[in-house]
Scaffold this motif. Structure first.
Motif, PDB file in Angstrom:
ATOM      1  N   GLY A 151      -4.886  17.043  -4.338  1.00 38.31           N
ATOM      2  CA  GLY A 151      -5.693  15.913  -3.897  1.00 38.31           C
ATOM      3  C   GLY A 151      -4.861  14.873  -3.180  1.00 38.31           C
ATOM      4  N   TYR A 152      -5.352  13.647  -3.215  1.00 39.87           N
ATOM      5  CA  TYR A 152      -4.665  12.562  -2.516  1.00 39.87           C
ATOM      6  C   TYR A 152      -4.881  11.272  -3.286  1.00 39.87           C
ATOM      7  N   ARG A 153      -3.884  10.383  -3.198  1.00 38.96           N
ATOM      8  CA  ARG A 153      -3.932   9.129  -3.946  1.00 38.96           C
ATOM      9  C   ARG A 153      -3.554   7.980  -3.025  1.00 38.96           C
ATOM     10  N   LEU A 154      -4.374   6.927  -3.049  1.00 38.82           N
ATOM     11  CA  LEU A 154      -4.115   5.707  -2.280  1.00 38.82           C
ATOM     12  C   LEU A 154      -4.077   4.543  -3.255  1.00 38.82           C
ATOM     13  N   HIS A 155      -2.988   3.766  -3.209  1.00 37.40           N
ATOM     14  CA  HIS A 155      -2.794   2.706  -4.186  1.00 37.40           C
ATOM     15  C   HIS A 155      -2.492   1.393  -3.470  1.00 37.40           C
ATOM     16  N   VAL A 199       0.854  -1.186   0.000  1.00 42.33           N
ATOM     17  CA  VAL A 199       0.000   0.000   0.000  1.00 42.33           C
ATOM     18  C   VAL A 199       0.886   1.231   0.000  1.00 42.33           C
ATOM     19  N   THR A 200       0.619   2.141  -0.942  1.00 39.40           N
ATOM     20  CA  THR A 200       1.317   3.424  -1.003  1.00 39.40           C
ATOM     21  C   THR A 200       0.283   4.535  -1.021  1.00 39.40           C
ATOM     22  N   SER A 201       0.661   5.685  -0.493  1.00 38.42           N
ATOM     23  CA  SER A 201      -0.257   6.813  -0.456  1.00 38.42           C
ATOM     24  C   SER A 201       0.533   8.107  -0.432  1.00 38.42           C
ATOM     25  N   GLY A 202      -0.141   9.184  -0.852  1.00 37.45           N
ATOM     26  CA  GLY A 202       0.519  10.478  -0.850  1.00 37.45           C
ATOM     27  C   GLY A 202      -0.291  11.512  -1.598  1.00 37.45           C
ATOM     28  N   PRO A 203       0.046  12.794  -1.415  1.00 38.56           N
ATOM     29  CA  PRO A 203      -0.687  13.874  -2.097  1.00 38.56           C
ATOM     30  C   PRO A 203      -0.379  13.894  -3.594  1.00 38.56           C
ATOM     31  N   THR A 204      -1.330  14.450  -4.359  1.00 36.71           N
ATOM     32  CA  THR A 204      -1.153  14.614  -5.804  1.00 36.71           C
ATOM     33  C   THR A 204      -0.771  16.061  -6.106  1.00 36.71           C
TER      34      THR A 204
END
Length: 381
Positions: free
Chosen positions: A357-361, A348-353
């Protein structure tokens, strides 16, 4: 048939060798019957663990007609260390003492009468020689029994400590269940009642729609809380199933009731392992919850695709259009998602765009063995 340890075999061989040496010292090689009985007694020591009484009886003739008594004493010691019948042991000791005391042949008894003092010394020595193996064997048996009792006591204490820990845990779970029932469930019930009143009394369509959503989510939360309270009150006394776990078929309903303008795109097959389906559902659920809390007014897109044995789930939201309210958070959501993914061999990776915005993968390997991954069926703490 029990296999003897190497140390036990070596000890038996050492005793046989000692008995043979005793026969060589005390028995004339020209007396063939006496030598044969001495050899029989030495050989009988190999049977002392399996049939101790038989081994002792086979050594008695040698003690009767010769001075080679080592084999008989060794057999008597083994019998005393393995048997608990006191009368039987006393009888065997008296047989050994009588055979060692009386001369052979018995017809020479009158001719070899001793003085009264010498006779008492001889009887005392013979009885002591017969009693010593019995007492030593009983001592070894008592020590062995004591070791077993100590092991049982240690095991019982360990079990008692485990029961105490379980009792403390059960009390904590019962207390937590009471708090959830008396506080959390009560407050959620009030939310549902107020949302229902707002839905009925409001003239605005959007307000009634939002109130209906709040009421629906509150009722669903109450059902889950009631089941969690029953799980906690069970306190491990019986197997308790969790609430029915979600799957990919529930994703659309999750998106529709999220109060977020979201678009769902997926091309997943229907035969994915349940653990993988739950991981995807919980990831989307956590992402949408974070959007509601931290990015009010934002829109979200959910892309779930399966390619080359890897399942990829990406949830992206735009920048918020309204100021976010300060809500309590323990920041365990993303950590729990990472734990769940690691249990399934994923990431799982996550971080701002770049646009605010924000992105969760989420990436998961899709393999039949995933269904049996250890701990995958349990939600992360």
């Amino acid at each position: 048939m029990t296999t003897l340890r190497p140390s036990a075999v070596l000890l038996d061989l050492a005793l046989v060798a000692a008995a043979l040496a005793d026969a060589w010292v005390h028995v004339d090689s020209g007396e063939q019957p006496a030598m044969a009985l001495a050899l029989l007694a030495a050989g009988a020591l190999t049977l002392r663990r399996r049939v101790p009484l038989t081994a002792f009886i086979l050594t008695l003739p040698a003690a009767l007609i010769t001075d080679a008594v080592f084999a008989t004493m060794a057999a008597l010691y083994t019998l005393a260390s393995l048997r608990r019948h006191r009368l039987q042991l006393a009888g065997c000791a008296l047989l050994f003492a009588a055979g060692d005391y009386l001369p052979w042949p018995w017809s020479s008894l009158r001719a070899t009468e001793l003085t009264r003092t010498d006779g008492l010394l001889h009887v005392s020595y013979t009885l002591a020689s017969a009693a010593a193996p019995v007492f030593l064997g009983q001592l070894v048996q008592a020590r062995r029994d004591l070791s077993l009792r100590l092991a049982e006591i240690s095991k019982a204490r360990e079990h008692e400590r485990l029961l105490t820990a379980q009792s403390v845990l059960a009390k904590e779970r019962a207390q937590l269940a009471r708090e959830m029932h008396d506080v959390v469930a009560h407050q959620v019930s009030l939310i549902a009642v107020q949302a229902g009143a707002l839905q009925v009394g409001s003239a605005d369509i959007e307000t009634r729609r939002a109130a209906a959503t709040i009421r629906q989510l509150s009722v669903q939360t109450l059902d889950e809380l009631r089941h969690m309270v029953s799980v906690l009150r069970a306190s491990g006394s019986r197997p308790t199933e969790l609430t029915p776990q979600p799957c990919l078929a529930d994703l659309q309903r999750l998106v529709d009731t999220s109060c977020i303008e979201a678009e769902l795109e997926t091309d997943l097959p229907e035969d994915l392992p349940p653990t993988v389906q739950r991981a995807v559902y919980r990831t989307v659920q956590e992402a949408l919850t974070n959007v509601r809390k931290h990015a009010p007014g934002a829109t979200a897109t959910i892309h779930i695709h399966h390619q080359d044995g890897t399942l990829r789930t990406t949830i992206t939201n735009t920048a918020p259009t309204r100021l976010a309210l300060a809500l309590p958070s323990a920041h365990h959501g993303l950590a729990g998602l990472r734990q769940r993914a690691e249990l399934l061999g994923g990431l799982v990776t996550s971080g701002p765009t770049a646009d605010g915005g924000y992105r969760l993968h989420l990436e998961l390997p899709v393999d039949p063995t995933d269904e049996h991954a250890p701990g995958a069926d349990s939600p992360p703490a």
